[in-house]
Scaffold this motif. Structure first.
Motif, short mmCIF file in Angstrom:
data_model
loop_
_atom_site.label_atom_id
_atom_site.label_comp_id
_atom_site.label_asym_id
_atom_site.label_seq_id
_atom_site.Cartn_x
_atom_site.Cartn_y
_atom_site.Cartn_z
N GLY A 46 0.81 -1.21 0.00
CA GLY A 46 0.00 0.00 0.00
C GLY A 46 0.84 1.26 0.00
N TRP A 47 1.94 1.26 0.78
CA TRP A 47 2.83 2.42 0.78
C TRP A 47 3.41 2.65 -0.61
CZ3 TRP A 47 5.63 0.15 5.61
CH2 TRP A 47 4.89 0.48 6.77
N GLU A 96 2.18 1.65 -3.56
CA GLU A 96 1.13 2.05 -4.49
C GLU A 96 0.73 3.52 -4.27
OE1 GLU A 96 -0.99 -2.31 -5.18
OE2 GLU A 96 -1.81 -0.90 -3.71
N GLU A 97 0.68 3.94 -3.01
CA GLU A 97 0.35 5.33 -2.71
C GLU A 97 1.42 6.26 -3.26
OE1 GLU A 97 -0.61 8.24 1.13
OE2 GLU A 97 0.22 6.23 1.45
N ALA A 98 2.69 5.87 -3.14
CA ALA A 98 3.79 6.68 -3.67
C ALA A 98 3.65 6.84 -5.18
CB ALA A 98 5.13 6.05 -3.32
N ARG A 120 0.89 6.73 -6.93
CA ARG A 120 -0.24 7.63 -7.21
C ARG A 120 0.14 9.10 -7.01
NH1 ARG A 120 -3.20 3.47 -4.54
NH2 ARG A 120 -3.07 4.61 -2.57
N LEU A 121 1.02 9.37 -6.04
CA LEU A 121 1.41 10.74 -5.76
C LEU A 121 2.45 11.26 -6.76
CD1 LEU A 121 1.77 10.58 -1.86
CD2 LEU A 121 0.01 11.80 -3.15
N ASP A 139 4.66 7.16 8.71
CA ASP A 139 5.05 8.45 8.12
C ASP A 139 6.41 8.34 7.44
OD1 ASP A 139 2.72 9.64 8.92
OD2 ASP A 139 3.58 10.62 10.68
N ARG A 159 6.04 6.51 4.12
CA ARG A 159 5.46 7.32 3.03
C ARG A 159 6.51 8.27 2.45
NH1 ARG A 159 1.05 7.33 6.89
NH2 ARG A 159 -0.59 5.93 6.12
N THR A 214 9.14 5.93 0.49
CA THR A 214 8.67 5.35 -0.77
C THR A 214 8.40 6.42 -1.82
OG1 THR A 214 6.42 5.28 0.17
CG2 THR A 214 7.72 3.25 0.23
N THR A 215 7.92 7.59 -1.40
CA THR A 215 7.71 8.68 -2.35
C THR A 215 9.04 9.14 -2.95
OG1 THR A 215 5.74 9.40 -1.16
CG2 THR A 215 6.76 10.99 -2.65
#
Length: 228
Positions: free
Chosen positions: A77-78, A80-82, A84-85, A132, A135, A138-139
């Motif tokens: 999930g981390w 995949e969120e990265a 998307r951002l 935190d 996130r 990974t970003t």
């Protein structure tokens, strides 16, 4: 932007369940089997030419096992969120980034490096202390992964810019599951190149260029991107 996440944490948990209370000799034997099946585990060491020594990690795994089991179901999930951002910011929605979630040797927490000819994002969950931090990490690494894929594609396209061979053109403009770069990446490189040209020229100026001028300008832009 899609991501391909290989989750190797369950493989570690299987290994450690057998190795935690085992003798040193048995631990090493189990570790060799584990690493043979999943060489990504020692990638952060061997990528710099080092020799992996599991002993320091064996000493730390007992204190890290709670963190590992807590992070295991969250890692994908981390990542995949990265994606998307970061993908919209870098205009890379059509790229696919391979990723590996794993337990390493309690050294690096995340990095991007080439694996099987593809720039791959690695996330070592034993080194991630909190959501935190995950996130942010990974970003950051996702941005590196995307940027590495784009300069790689630009350099290849620049090298064969004058070719008229249909097979070469299809490599970058059509489905190309046999190639190491994403499908149709030529369109993304083209959009980015035109965007850079638009900083200096109007649409009317671009439209009036002949083939020779367009090729000169495109070659200049691609060479500059490839060197950045």
């Amino acid at each position: 932007m899609p991501v391909e996440v290989r989750d190797l944490v369950p493989a570690f948990l299987d290994f450690w369940q057998q190795a935690a209370e085992a003798s040193t000799e048995r631990q090493l034997a189990l570790w060799r089997d584990y690493v043979t099946c999943h060489p990504e585990v020692v990638h952060d060491v061997i990528r710099d030419g080092g020799e992996p020594d599991p002993a320091p990690a064996f000493a730390r795994y007992p204190e890290l096992i709670g963190r590992i089991t807590a992070n295991a179901p969250l890692a994908t999930g981390w990542i995949e969120e990265a994606a998307r951002l970061v993908a919209p910011v870098l205009q890379a929605q059509d790229l696919t980034v391979p990723c590996v979630s794993m337990v390493g040797l309690a050294r690096s927490n995340g990095w991007v490096s080439e694996l099987a000819g593809r720039h791959t994002l690695f996330l070592a969950v034993e080194q991630v202390p909190a959501a935190d931090a995950a996130r942010i990490l990974t970003t950051h690494e996702m941005a590196h992964a995307i940027q590495l894929r784009l300069p790689e594609a630009r350099a290849e396209i620049l090298a064969c810019l004058d070719t008229t061979e249909p097979g070469v053109q299809r490599r970058y403009l059509n489905l190309n599951g046999w190639h190491h770069l994403p499908d149709r990446i030529g369109y993304l490189v083209g959009v980015r190149a035109v965007g850079q040209l638009r900083r200096a020229y109007s649409w009317a100026e671009l439209a009036r260029w002949g083939t020779d001028r367009a090729m000169v300008e495109l070659r200049r832009v691609l060479a500059g991107c490839a060197e950045s």
